[in-house]
Design an enzyme around this catalytic site. Structure first.
Site, PDB file in Angstrom:
ATOM      1  N   CYS A  98       0.836  -1.193   0.000  1.00 25.46           N
ATOM      2  CA  CYS A  98       0.000   0.000   0.000  1.00 25.46           C
ATOM      3  C   CYS A  98       0.877   1.251   0.000  1.00 25.46           C
ATOM      4  O   CYS A  98       1.784   1.383   0.831  1.00 25.46           O
ATOM      5  CB  CYS A  98      -0.900  -0.034   1.233  1.00 25.46           C
ATOM      6  SG  CYS A  98      -1.684   1.534   1.644  1.00 25.46           S
ATOM      7  N   GLU A  99       0.619   2.163  -0.919  1.00 30.35           N
ATOM      8  CA  GLU A  99       1.442   3.364  -0.992  1.00 30.35           C
ATOM      9  C   GLU A  99       1.168   4.340   0.145  1.00 30.35           C
ATOM     10  O   GLU A  99       1.946   5.280   0.357  1.00 30.35           O
ATOM     11  CB  GLU A  99       1.235   4.068  -2.336  1.00 30.35           C
ATOM     12  CG  GLU A  99      -0.150   4.638  -2.550  1.00 30.35           C
ATOM     13  CD  GLU A  99      -0.289   5.314  -3.910  1.00 30.35           C
ATOM     14  OE1 GLU A  99      -1.061   6.282  -3.987  1.00 30.35           O
ATOM     15  OE2 GLU A  99       0.358   4.874  -4.875  1.00 30.35           O
ATOM     16  N   HIS A 100       0.093   4.128   0.878  1.00 32.22           N
ATOM     17  CA  HIS A 100      -0.236   5.041   1.971  1.00 32.22           C
ATOM     18  C   HIS A 100       0.474   4.679   3.274  1.00 32.22           C
ATOM     19  O   HIS A 100       0.830   5.562   4.059  1.00 32.22           O
ATOM     20  CB  HIS A 100      -1.752   5.050   2.201  1.00 32.22           C
ATOM     21  CG  HIS A 100      -2.528   5.488   0.997  1.00 32.22           C
ATOM     22  ND1 HIS A 100      -3.705   4.878   0.602  1.00 32.22           N
ATOM     23  CD2 HIS A 100      -2.289   6.458   0.081  1.00 32.22           C
ATOM     24  CE1 HIS A 100      -4.156   5.463  -0.496  1.00 32.22           C
ATOM     25  NE2 HIS A 100      -3.314   6.416  -0.828  1.00 32.22           N
ATOM     26  N   HIS A 101       0.659   3.379   3.522  1.00 33.77           N
ATOM     27  CA  HIS A 101       1.270   2.943   4.778  1.00 33.77           C
ATOM     28  C   HIS A 101       2.474   2.009   4.565  1.00 33.77           C
ATOM     29  O   HIS A 101       3.141   1.640   5.531  1.00 33.77           O
ATOM     30  CB  HIS A 101       0.232   2.219   5.651  1.00 33.77           C
ATOM     31  CG  HIS A 101      -1.002   3.024   5.909  1.00 33.77           C
ATOM     32  ND1 HIS A 101      -2.162   2.840   5.195  1.00 33.77           N
ATOM     33  CD2 HIS A 101      -1.248   4.033   6.776  1.00 33.77           C
ATOM     34  CE1 HIS A 101      -3.079   3.697   5.623  1.00 33.77           C
ATOM     35  NE2 HIS A 101      -2.553   4.434   6.581  1.00 33.77           N
ATOM     36  N   GLN A 139      -4.893  -0.602  -4.976  1.00 38.95           N
ATOM     37  CA  GLN A 139      -5.427  -1.693  -5.782  1.00 38.95           C
ATOM     38  C   GLN A 139      -6.102  -1.170  -7.044  1.00 38.95           C
ATOM     39  O   GLN A 139      -6.023  -1.807  -8.106  1.00 38.95           O
ATOM     40  CB  GLN A 139      -6.408  -2.537  -4.963  1.00 38.95           C
ATOM     41  CG  GLN A 139      -6.900  -3.782  -5.707  1.00 38.95           C
ATOM     42  CD  GLN A 139      -7.708  -4.707  -4.832  1.00 38.95           C
ATOM     43  OE1 GLN A 139      -7.513  -4.765  -3.622  1.00 38.95           O
ATOM     44  NE2 GLN A 139      -8.641  -5.431  -5.418  1.00 38.95           N
ATOM     45  N   HIS A 167      -5.818  -6.219   2.345  1.00 37.75           N
ATOM     46  CA  HIS A 167      -4.900  -5.124   2.631  1.00 37.75           C
ATOM     47  C   HIS A 167      -4.535  -5.146   4.109  1.00 37.75           C
ATOM     48  O   HIS A 167      -5.395  -5.003   4.975  1.00 37.75           O
ATOM     49  CB  HIS A 167      -5.550  -3.787   2.270  1.00 37.75           C
ATOM     50  CG  HIS A 167      -5.829  -3.626   0.809  1.00 37.75           C
ATOM     51  ND1 HIS A 167      -5.277  -2.614   0.049  1.00 37.75           N
ATOM     52  CD2 HIS A 167      -6.598  -4.355  -0.049  1.00 37.75           C
ATOM     53  CE1 HIS A 167      -5.697  -2.715  -1.200  1.00 37.75           C
ATOM     54  NE2 HIS A 167      -6.501  -3.765  -1.276  1.00 37.75           N
ATOM     55  N   CYS A 169      -3.079  -2.947   5.728  1.00 40.60           N
ATOM     56  CA  CYS A 169      -3.324  -1.670   6.398  1.00 40.60           C
ATOM     57  C   CYS A 169      -4.714  -1.643   7.023  1.00 40.60           C
ATOM     58  O   CYS A 169      -4.982  -0.839   7.922  1.00 40.60           O
ATOM     59  CB  CYS A 169      -3.171  -0.511   5.411  1.00 40.60           C
ATOM     60  SG  CYS A 169      -4.253  -0.575   3.979  1.00 40.60           S
TER      61      CYS A 169
END
Length: 210
Positions: A98-101, A139, A167, A169
């Site tokens: 995940c690019e956020h976490h 995704q 995910h 996250c």
């Protein structure tokens, strides 16, 4: 030694951005900083070599930045005995982050297409999934990148993609709901225009599983 300057792959709606790539030594120093930030000692025995190991692991986990999906799809086989029906490769496992976490995403991809001028090696589709998955992702974007690449290079009469993934996250942090599956799809050509083709695709994915 000066760090290498490279062009990072861009999203579809962004221009290529050229940035200075940090050196390995800088990357390892960043890992040491994070270890200290969480409250541990990077100089204790168990963590002493962790920065080197982590940077080496990231080279593998994010190897997709160094690979080209287009190169994998360059070779098309035209001698298929007149076959023009659906080609489906299902249950392709993939691992992403995940690019956020920057925590793992694990799932399976299903890809089907109607050939136009030929077919591509089945392993190539799995490699395309891996190339884009081995980057920082959402995704939704992963689904679009796989679809756009195959559609652009293979030019099938229709393409269908379904990704289902968990995910971490969402499982490990935040709401902490383990086992929740996220599904994304992409359809082009006959799959986009004919709902019965979408239904056939779904049946082929689900219908023959034990």
């Amino acid at each position: 030694m000066d760090a290498v300057v490279k062009s990072f792959p861009a999203r579809a709606d962004q221009a290529d951005i050229v940035r200075r790539r940090p050196s390995r030594e800088e990357a390892e120093a960043a890992v040491r900083t994070l270890i200290e930030w969480v409250g541990d000692d990077p100089d204790r025995e168990g963590l002493l070599d962790t920065p080197r190991r982590m940077v080496k692991a990231w080279e593998d986990l994010f190897r997709g930045y160094k690979l080209s999906a287009g190169e994998e799809l360059d070779t098309v086989f035209e001698e298929v005995g007149g076959y023009g029906d659906i080609v489906l490769v299902r249950d392709i496992p993939f691992f992403s982050h995940c690019e956020h976490h920057i925590v793992p995403i694990t799932g399976k991809a299903h890809i089907a297409y109607y050939p136009r001028d030929g077919v591509v090696g089945l392993s190539k589709l799995a490699r395309v999934v891996d190339i884009f998955a081995r980057r920082l992702q959402t995704q939704e974007n992963l689904t679009a990148e796989i679809s756009n690449s195959i559609d652009e290079h293979l030019k099938p009469r229709g393409l269908a993609i379904l990704l289902e993934a968990e995910h971490m996250c969402m499982s490990m942090r935040g709401v902490q709901k383990h086992g929740v599956s996220t599904v994304t799809t992409g359809f082009t050509g006959v799959f986009r225009d004919d709902p019965s083709e979408q239904a056939r695709f779904m049946m082929l994915i689900r219908g023959f599983k034990s």
